[in-house]
Write a protein that holds these residues in place. Structure first.
Motif, short mmCIF file in Angstrom:
data_model
loop_
_atom_site.label_atom_id
_atom_site.label_comp_id
_atom_site.label_asym_id
_atom_site.label_seq_id
_atom_site.Cartn_x
_atom_site.Cartn_y
_atom_site.Cartn_z
N ALA A 306 3.26 -12.02 20.03
CA ALA A 306 2.04 -11.27 19.70
C ALA A 306 1.72 -11.40 18.20
O ALA A 306 0.57 -11.65 17.83
CB ALA A 306 2.22 -9.81 20.08
N PHE A 307 2.72 -11.26 17.36
CA PHE A 307 2.50 -11.35 15.92
C PHE A 307 2.06 -12.75 15.49
O PHE A 307 1.16 -12.91 14.66
CB PHE A 307 3.79 -10.95 15.19
N ARG A 308 2.68 -13.78 16.08
CA ARG A 308 2.32 -15.15 15.72
C ARG A 308 0.86 -15.46 16.07
O ARG A 308 0.15 -16.08 15.27
CB ARG A 308 3.26 -16.12 16.44
N ALA A 345 0.78 -5.62 14.80
CA ALA A 345 1.71 -6.47 15.53
C ALA A 345 3.07 -6.56 14.82
O ALA A 345 4.13 -6.56 15.45
CB ALA A 345 1.11 -7.86 15.72
N PHE A 346 3.03 -6.65 13.49
CA PHE A 346 4.28 -6.71 12.73
C PHE A 346 5.05 -5.40 12.84
O PHE A 346 6.30 -5.38 12.93
CB PHE A 346 3.98 -7.03 11.27
N SER A 347 4.33 -4.28 12.87
CA SER A 347 4.98 -2.98 13.05
C SER A 347 5.67 -2.91 14.41
O SER A 347 6.78 -2.38 14.54
CB SER A 347 3.95 -1.87 12.91
N PHE A 348 5.01 -3.47 15.43
CA PHE A 348 5.61 -3.52 16.76
C PHE A 348 6.83 -4.44 16.77
O PHE A 348 7.83 -4.17 17.45
CB PHE A 348 4.57 -3.99 17.76
N ARG A 350 8.89 -5.00 14.26
CA ARG A 350 10.00 -4.34 13.57
C ARG A 350 10.57 -3.18 14.37
O ARG A 350 11.78 -2.95 14.35
CB ARG A 350 9.52 -3.83 12.20
N ASP A 351 9.71 -2.46 15.05
CA ASP A 351 10.14 -1.27 15.80
C ASP A 351 9.52 -1.34 17.19
O ASP A 351 8.39 -0.92 17.41
CB ASP A 351 9.70 0.00 15.06
N ARG A 352 10.28 -1.88 18.14
CA ARG A 352 9.74 -2.16 19.47
C ARG A 352 9.85 -0.91 20.35
O ARG A 352 10.76 -0.76 21.16
CB ARG A 352 10.49 -3.34 20.09
N THR A 353 8.88 -0.03 20.15
CA THR A 353 8.79 1.20 20.93
C THR A 353 7.47 1.25 21.68
O THR A 353 6.55 0.49 21.38
CB THR A 353 8.90 2.43 20.02
N THR A 354 7.40 2.15 22.63
CA THR A 354 6.17 2.30 23.40
C THR A 354 5.01 2.72 22.51
O THR A 354 3.87 2.27 22.68
CB THR A 354 6.38 3.33 24.51
N GLN A 355 5.28 3.57 21.55
CA GLN A 355 4.24 4.04 20.64
C GLN A 355 3.67 2.89 19.82
O GLN A 355 2.43 2.75 19.68
CB GLN A 355 4.79 5.11 19.72
N ARG A 359 -0.10 1.24 19.98
CA ARG A 359 -0.93 1.13 18.77
C ARG A 359 -1.47 -0.29 18.62
O ARG A 359 -2.64 -0.48 18.27
CB ARG A 359 -0.11 1.53 17.56
N MET A 360 -0.64 -1.29 18.90
CA MET A 360 -1.12 -2.66 18.82
C MET A 360 -2.15 -2.95 19.91
O MET A 360 -3.12 -3.68 19.69
CB MET A 360 0.06 -3.64 18.95
N PHE A 361 -1.97 -2.37 21.07
CA PHE A 361 -2.93 -2.54 22.15
C PHE A 361 -4.29 -1.98 21.77
O PHE A 361 -5.33 -2.61 21.97
CB PHE A 361 -2.40 -1.87 23.42
#
Length: 448
Positions: A306-308, A345-348, A350-355, A359-361
């Motif tokens: 996703a980030f790439r 996407a970068f936040s997701f 680093r921290d792969r949580t549902t929240q 947020r990325m969605f």
């Protein structure tokens, strides 16, 4: 839905009311539902909302007057002379609402309208100085029909899988609100009508793109969902076709300038769906879908993909400006919103949580309308800036060379002109020929 026992019980109550009331027409009201079934039983195709509407109503008092209301989804007329016509009209309205709701859900109308928006944006971008409003309407209507057909066929093929998933088990086919032959007939009819409309009112290129997107979505992407995770990338190709369809409908051809919005759609869909696949991975597993997130328990690879792809979106604003499709302001705005979705996407990652996935969605949902709106608002129908800066050089993207002689001042003075029908724009920059855009040609420059 009503069972036979409930119907017999309810009919017996109506019969008891008719025997104790001065108005003998109360029992006649129960036969009004014969339009739904020959046995007088409400058909199973009624939606849950209709079931609640018909079954949860209050029971009339034991001694109703001639003006009482029987709450069966319609009001009892005080005048018996108008009763049959009123019942038929109300039943027809209920049937129309029922099937209209089924068609709406089969077509995934909100998703189809997003497809129409991308197609309409492509049409405006490819129109040049003047936009043909009638042609725009025809293109949007044809795109809507084809998208509705593709989504309906998708649900026909996935009826058993949808029945196992919480978020899809109440769709018209798994819930039994509409029959499979009915859904196939609907899908085939609107698909053929939409393709024919594009062929007659736009051009055969647009109709071919529409037909290819329908076949690719219904007969390639849909079965791949149960076979291999590559289905996500195939679906991204399908999503990139509508803006190209709109451009082809307006200009009659496919050019490099017309690939900017399809490229944005392609790269945008990957992070958008990766977030959704992560949030719904348990549901997808229950439905038997082979999504990328199912083989990634930690979610690290999903977030990395996703980030790439968010990073791949960054150069598109500058390419649109450099090719003369949009002004410099769009380059700035596109960079800002792309950096925003990349940060999510970068936040997701680093921290792969549902929240963080949610947020990325939501960030992806916001990105696309802002990007398309900015592209429309800052679009350049032609490129006078390029001609002002370089009066002796005219460069256009896909072209063939032609020598033109100027005889006004100096017959020996020549220049090379690249001829094409697309709006004039500056040559693509060098980075456009390397990853992540390997499909673009090597840039060519012509000196004065």
């Amino acid at each position: 839905m009503w069972r036979n026992s409930a119907t017999v019980s309810f009919s017996s109550k109506l019969l008891s009311y008719s025997s104790s009331s001065a108005n003998p027409n109360y029992f006649h009201y129960a036969s009004a539902f014969s339009i739904f079934s020959p046995n007088g039983v409400v058909d199973q195709a009624l939606s849950p909302s209709h079931q609640r509407f018909y079954c949860s109503s209050a029971v009339p008092s034991p001694s109703p007057s001639s003006g009482s209301v029987i709450k069966l989804g319609f009001l009892a007329n005080k005048s018996d002379a108008y009763l049959p016509l009123s019942l038929k009209a109300r039943d027809a309205v209920q049937l129309a609402r029922h099937y209209g709701r089924c068609y709406w859900e089969l077509s995934k109308a909100r998703l189809s309208m997003l497809v129409v928006a991308t197609s309409g944006t492509g049409y405006v971008l490819g129109s040049g100085n003047a936009v043909d409003l009638a042609g725009l309407c025809y293109t949007c209507a044809g795109t809507m029909m084809v998208a509705a057909s593709a989504n309906s066929l998708n649900q026909v093929f996935e009826i058993n899988n949808d029945a196992k998933m919480k978020r899809t088990r109440l769709r018209p086919l798994p819930s039994g609100r509409i029959a499979i032959p009915h859904a196939v007939t609907w899908a085939s009819s609107v698909g053929f009508a939409g393709t024919a409309l594009l062929a007659c009112k736009a051009n055969m290129l647009a109709a071919g793109l529409a037909a290819s997107s329908l076949v690719l979505y219904a007969f390639v992407y849909t079965p791949l969902k149960q076979i291999h995770p590559v289905n996500t990338w195939v679906g991204a190709v399908v999503g990139a076709i509508p803006p190209l369809l709109g451009w082809a409908a307006a200009s009659g051809q496919i050019s490099l300038n017309g690939l900017i919005l399809p490229a944005a759609l392609y790269f945008w869909q990957i992070p958008h769906f990766m977030a959704l696949a992560y949030l719904c991975r348990d549901d997808y597993a229950a439905g038997g879908y082979r999504m990328f997130s199912l083989a990634d328990a930690s979610g690290r690879r999903t977030a990395a993909v996703a980030f790439r792809n968010c990073l791949y979106l960054i150069p598109l604003g500058f390419i649109a400006y450099d090719w003369g499709v949009a002004s410099g302001w769009f380059c700035v705005e596109s960079s800002v919103i792309t950096l925003a979705i990349s940060a999510a996407a970068f936040s997701f990652y680093r921290d792969r949580t549902t929240q963080k996935a949610r947020r990325m969605f939501y960030a992806s949902l916001l990105y696309l309308p802002v990007f398309m709106s900015g592209l429309l608002f800052h679009r350049l129908s032609d490129n006078p800036q390029c001609l002002a800066e370089n009066p002796n050089r005219i460069i256009e993207l896909p072209s063939f060379p032609e020598v033109v002689t100027e005889s006004e001042e100096d017959d020996q003075k020549k220049k090379v002109r690249y001829v094409t029908a697309v709006p004039q724009g500056r040559a693509p920059v060098a980075y456009a020929s390397i990853a992540p855009f390997p499909f673009l040609p090597v840039p060519s420059y012509v000196d004065q």
